[in-house]
Design an enzyme around this catalytic site. Structure first.
Site, PDB file in Angstrom:
ATOM      1  N   ASP A   1      18.454  50.916  80.852  1.00 13.30           N
ATOM      2  CA  ASP A   1      17.308  50.274  81.507  1.00 13.30           C
ATOM      3  C   ASP A   1      16.568  51.169  82.498  1.00 13.30           C
ATOM      4  O   ASP A   1      15.552  50.756  83.064  1.00 13.30           O
ATOM      5  CB  ASP A   1      17.746  48.980  82.199  1.00 13.30           C
ATOM      6  CG  ASP A   1      18.873  49.183  83.212  1.00 13.30           C
ATOM      7  OD1 ASP A   1      18.980  50.283  83.790  1.00 13.30           O
ATOM      8  OD2 ASP A   1      19.650  48.224  83.419  1.00 13.30           O
TER       9      ASP A   1
ATOM     10  N   HIS B   1      24.952  55.677  76.608  1.00 12.55           N
ATOM     11  CA  HIS B   1      24.392  54.857  75.530  1.00 12.55           C
ATOM     12  C   HIS B   1      22.925  55.181  75.278  1.00 12.55           C
ATOM     13  O   HIS B   1      22.230  54.434  74.595  1.00 12.55           O
ATOM     14  CB  HIS B   1      24.558  53.364  75.840  1.00 12.55           C
ATOM     15  CG  HIS B   1      25.966  52.890  75.661  1.00 12.55           C
ATOM     16  ND1 HIS B   1      26.376  51.602  75.949  1.00 12.55           N
ATOM     17  CD2 HIS B   1      27.081  53.536  75.215  1.00 12.55           C
ATOM     18  CE1 HIS B   1      27.669  51.481  75.693  1.00 12.55           C
ATOM     19  NE2 HIS B   1      28.116  52.639  75.252  1.00 12.55           N
TER      20      HIS B   1
ATOM     21  N   ILE C   1      33.918  40.927  88.129  1.00 13.59           N
ATOM     22  CA  ILE C   1      34.196  39.568  88.584  1.00 13.59           C
ATOM     23  C   ILE C   1      35.253  38.869  87.733  1.00 13.59           C
ATOM     24  O   ILE C   1      35.740  37.801  88.109  1.00 13.59           O
ATOM     25  CB  ILE C   1      32.906  38.719  88.621  1.00 13.59           C
ATOM     26  CG1 ILE C   1      32.249  38.659  87.241  1.00 13.59           C
ATOM     27  CG2 ILE C   1      31.944  39.263  89.662  1.00 13.59           C
ATOM     28  CD1 ILE C   1      31.031  37.736  87.189  1.00 13.59           C
TER      29      ILE C   1
END
Length: 277
Positions: free
Chosen positions: A111, A126, A236
């Site tokens: 991104d 990637h 998380i």
């Protein structure tokens, strides 16, 4: 957090294998509004309208459906361009300034938010959406054509966009410089061996927002442990790293959000440097 503080001070005091390396995945960009891949609301869970991601996100599918794949890529491009680096991105950019060449960032994200935040020493394992390459590999990696614009999901490619997506060398379709499901990591596109060398020389590897569902991230963590570095998994929930790190003396598992733990790490690094550790 005492154990984490001790690790930071130990790595700062070392002359060799003293790199601070951060391995990031889609989770770090979630606060920027970029959907994760494997979370409950993730792209690979929802898929596209017609296809499973393991089918759609392949070189094989691209060869048969170039316009459709590019249409989706430009939809993603628009989403990413509208996103902004969040506090976690900014902290990592700041840590690079603080640590200099002892800082390394290995990211699975395509991104570009780490670069937009200010990071420079990045291994994009990637690939990325900034670049394209010939789909039959006859040309070097190129910048994405300037006339390509982000699109709505139903918006089709213009003729000038299709023309610009043809290889200037052979006329075949250009493809995004990213790793698809049916491809293997390499050095040219994915910096495989460079990232493993970084892992080998890391005093500590912080895993941030990635589940480790592909093999290179797991290999990076395993390599860091093999050569005596610490691995800190900051996610998380349990993931593919959990089994690797379980019961390892040089591993810590932290089940907190990166936005909560990264400021603490930055503060401790700054404090230790000020104290001359």
């Amino acid at each position: 957090m005492n154990q984490l503080n001790d690790i930071i001070e130990e790595v700062l005091s070392k002359d060799k294998r003293n790199k601070f390396t951060f391995l990031t995945g889609a989770g770090i960009s979630a606060d920027s509004g970029v959907p994760t891949y494997r979370g409950s609301d993730g792209i690979w869970v929802k898929g596209t309208r017609y296809h499973k991601p393991e089918e759609f996100g392949t070189y094989k599918y691209f060869k048969e459906n170039q316009e459709e794949v590019w249409q989706y890529i430009l939809f993603r491009k628009k989403m990413i361009e509208n996103a902004k680096p969040n506090e976690s991105h900014k902290i990592l950019a700041n840590l690079e300034k603080i640590l200099g060449d002892r800082f390394h960032l290995i990211t699975q994200n395509i991104d570009n938010l780490h670069r937009r935040a200010g990071n420079k020493n990045i291994y994009e394992v990637h690939g990325n959406y900034r670049e394209v390459k010939c789909s039959v590999d006859c040309k070097e990696i190129l910048p994405i054509p300037n006339n390509l614009t982000g699109k709505d999901i139903e918006e089709e490619l213009r003729k000038d966009e299709i023309d610009s997506l043809k290889c200037p060398e052979c006329g075949n379709w250009l493809r995004p410089n990213i790793l698809w499901f049916d491809e293997y990591y390499d050095e040219k596109t994915n910096k495989k061996f460079s990232s493993l060398k970084v892992a080998k020389n890391s005093g500590v590897l912080f895993i941030v927002g990635t589940s480790g569902a592909t093999n290179l991230p797991i290999e990076i963590a395993r390599t860091t442990l093999k050569y005596g570095g610490y691995v800190v998994d900051m996610n998380i929930e349990d993931n593919h790293f959990t089994e690797l790190l379980k019961d390892k003396k040089r591993a810590i598992i932290v089940r907190e959000r990166s936005s909560d733990i990264l400021p603490i790490i930055k503060e401790q690094i700054e404090k230790s440097i000020e104290q001359g550790v």
